[in-house]
Design an enzyme around this catalytic site. Sequence first.
Site, PDB file in Angstrom:
ATOM      1  N   LYS A  30       3.064 -15.387   3.485  1.00 42.54           N
ATOM      2  CA  LYS A  30       3.143 -16.197   2.265  1.00 42.54           C
ATOM      3  C   LYS A  30       4.635 -16.441   2.043  1.00 42.54           C
ATOM      4  O   LYS A  30       5.207 -16.104   0.997  1.00 42.54           O
ATOM      5  CB  LYS A  30       2.479 -15.412   1.112  1.00 42.54           C
ATOM      6  CG  LYS A  30       2.334 -16.151  -0.188  1.00 42.54           C
ATOM      7  CD  LYS A  30       1.202 -17.157  -0.204  1.00 42.54           C
ATOM      8  CE  LYS A  30       1.213 -17.915  -1.525  1.00 42.54           C
ATOM      9  NZ  LYS A  30       0.398 -19.132  -1.497  1.00 42.54           N
ATOM     10  N   ASP A  78      -6.172  -6.849   5.309  1.00 41.17           N
ATOM     11  CA  ASP A  78      -7.314  -6.167   4.697  1.00 41.17           C
ATOM     12  C   ASP A  78      -8.315  -7.204   4.186  1.00 41.17           C
ATOM     13  O   ASP A  78      -9.521  -7.137   4.459  1.00 41.17           O
ATOM     14  CB  ASP A  78      -6.784  -5.315   3.529  1.00 41.17           C
ATOM     15  CG  ASP A  78      -7.810  -4.308   3.034  1.00 41.17           C
ATOM     16  OD1 ASP A  78      -8.928  -4.305   3.561  1.00 41.17           O
ATOM     17  OD2 ASP A  78      -7.491  -3.550   2.111  1.00 41.17           O
ATOM     18  N   ASP A  87     -12.095  -8.728   6.127  1.00 43.61           N
ATOM     19  CA  ASP A  87     -13.408  -8.646   5.454  1.00 43.61           C
ATOM     20  C   ASP A  87     -14.044 -10.030   5.421  1.00 43.61           C
ATOM     21  O   ASP A  87     -15.247 -10.186   5.660  1.00 43.61           O
ATOM     22  CB  ASP A  87     -13.258  -8.127   4.012  1.00 43.61           C
ATOM     23  CG  ASP A  87     -13.508  -6.627   3.923  1.00 43.61           C
ATOM     24  OD1 ASP A  87     -13.248  -5.940   4.932  1.00 43.61           O
ATOM     25  OD2 ASP A  87     -13.953  -6.158   2.867  1.00 43.61           O
ATOM     26  N   ASP A 120      -3.302 -18.206   2.121  1.00 44.42           N
ATOM     27  CA  ASP A 120      -4.344 -18.952   1.400  1.00 44.42           C
ATOM     28  C   ASP A 120      -4.983 -19.995   2.317  1.00 44.42           C
ATOM     29  O   ASP A 120      -6.210 -20.156   2.350  1.00 44.42           O
ATOM     30  CB  ASP A 120      -3.801 -19.578   0.107  1.00 44.42           C
ATOM     31  CG  ASP A 120      -2.378 -20.090   0.225  1.00 44.42           C
ATOM     32  OD1 ASP A 120      -1.754 -19.869   1.289  1.00 44.42           O
ATOM     33  OD2 ASP A 120      -1.880 -20.722  -0.712  1.00 44.42           O
ATOM     34  N   TYR A 175       0.816  -1.215   0.000  1.00 41.57           N
ATOM     35  CA  TYR A 175       0.000   0.000   0.000  1.00 41.57           C
ATOM     36  C   TYR A 175       0.851   1.267   0.000  1.00 41.57           C
ATOM     37  O   TYR A 175       0.418   2.299  -0.476  1.00 41.57           O
ATOM     38  CB  TYR A 175      -0.901   0.044   1.253  1.00 41.57           C
ATOM     39  CG  TYR A 175      -2.048  -0.930   1.237  1.00 41.57           C
ATOM     40  CD1 TYR A 175      -1.851  -2.247   0.884  1.00 41.57           C
ATOM     41  CD2 TYR A 175      -3.331  -0.526   1.574  1.00 41.57           C
ATOM     42  CE1 TYR A 175      -2.893  -3.144   0.877  1.00 41.57           C
ATOM     43  CE2 TYR A 175      -4.385  -1.423   1.565  1.00 41.57           C
ATOM     44  CZ  TYR A 175      -4.151  -2.726   1.216  1.00 41.57           C
ATOM     45  OH  TYR A 175      -5.199  -3.603   1.203  1.00 41.57           O
TER      46      TYR A 175
END
Length: 356
Positions: free
Chosen positions: A189, A245, A249, A221, A142
């Site tokens: 990851k 993020d 959600d 994942d 970001y």
Amino acid sequence: MKKNILIVPGDGIGQEVTAVGKKVLDKIAEKYGHEFTYDEALIGHAAIEATGNPLPDESLEKMKKSDAVLFGAVGHPKYDNDPSAKVRPEQGLLKMRKELGLYANLRPIKLFDELLGASSIKPEILKGADILFFRELTGDIYFGEKGRKDNGDTAFDIAQYSRFEVERIARKAFEAAMTRGKKLCSVDKANVIETSRLWREVVQQVAKEYPEVTVEHQFVDATAMLLIKDPKRFDVVVTANLFGDILTDEASQIAGSMGMLASASIGDGTGVYEPIHGSAHDITGKGVANPMASVLSAALLLDISFGLKQESEDVINAVDQVLKAGFRTGDIADSSTPKDKILGTDAIGEEILKRL
Ligand code: NAD
């Protein structure tokens, strides 16, 4: 206690839900004899319209001077549908996080028992789930260099983390784990991404300072899958900005709706408290937005920034009582909810205030 609270509603339903959050803070001040004073500041599309800048200096100054910020959301369809727009509401949000040094975003995911039926996940899998996410908030893809090359046909975003950045968020997460179930899951990851390999190395190092905490490392994942399959296995989860993020959600479905999830962004200075949802233009102005995420953000504000634990619990209990009385906003209603129990933003806010 005397405190200055800055209300930053932002855009869309941000305006509607923070109005309810502020009323709840007012009620708490009245009930417990505190003196809260308020100011307001612009951010996002509202600020662009007024000043051309998504985070005007005046707003930033007010944020830095206040004791805590109750924030709404930013965003407008005008920009969502125009990727070429140079000035965007989200720039205001990112600048606020960077300038205030808000490197840790806490997202408690807890299901109120009354909402077991509102989630798309089976009740027996959900019941008892209680997760505290720590999302790193000022690094990663970001905030790295971004741009276009090859005449605009190739785009890039650089993801970057320093040892220091990972260490400070990891430490916050371990501290929290010590006060909870003493379990920490670090999500990365590391099989593919170099920043994730540094992340895992640093978390393993910090873990040595907290021998009582059981640590596991999961790939992002696999975590996405496990959150739905067995949410109860998680206690504290710590992860990078982008993964956090997305995962939070997803985890909002454990709590029934985005409209129920509060968050606290903390760091070196003023803390910012906000719902995890966005400006929801599909329902803006209709008076149906669920204000509970903003109300629960106000509860986090009372607890974390002001140390007012009892006042904070009082707010959470009031939300619980409203749900127990059967009241719902549309997003958390199901086929068994009687029509007269489905309330709009202000009406459900009034029910919360009554119980305070
Ligand atoms: P969103 O969170 O605004 O909405 C997603 C869906 O959830 C919508 O159908 C919406 O109606 C529903 N919803 C969200 N909050 C609700 C509430 N309190 N009560 C009832 N229903 C609710 O996400 P989106 O639609 O992807 O994005 C809309 C805008 O918000 C975009 O411009 C986006 O950039 C922005 N956004 C801002 C933030 C933020 O300010 N922190 C976060 C996410 C998205």
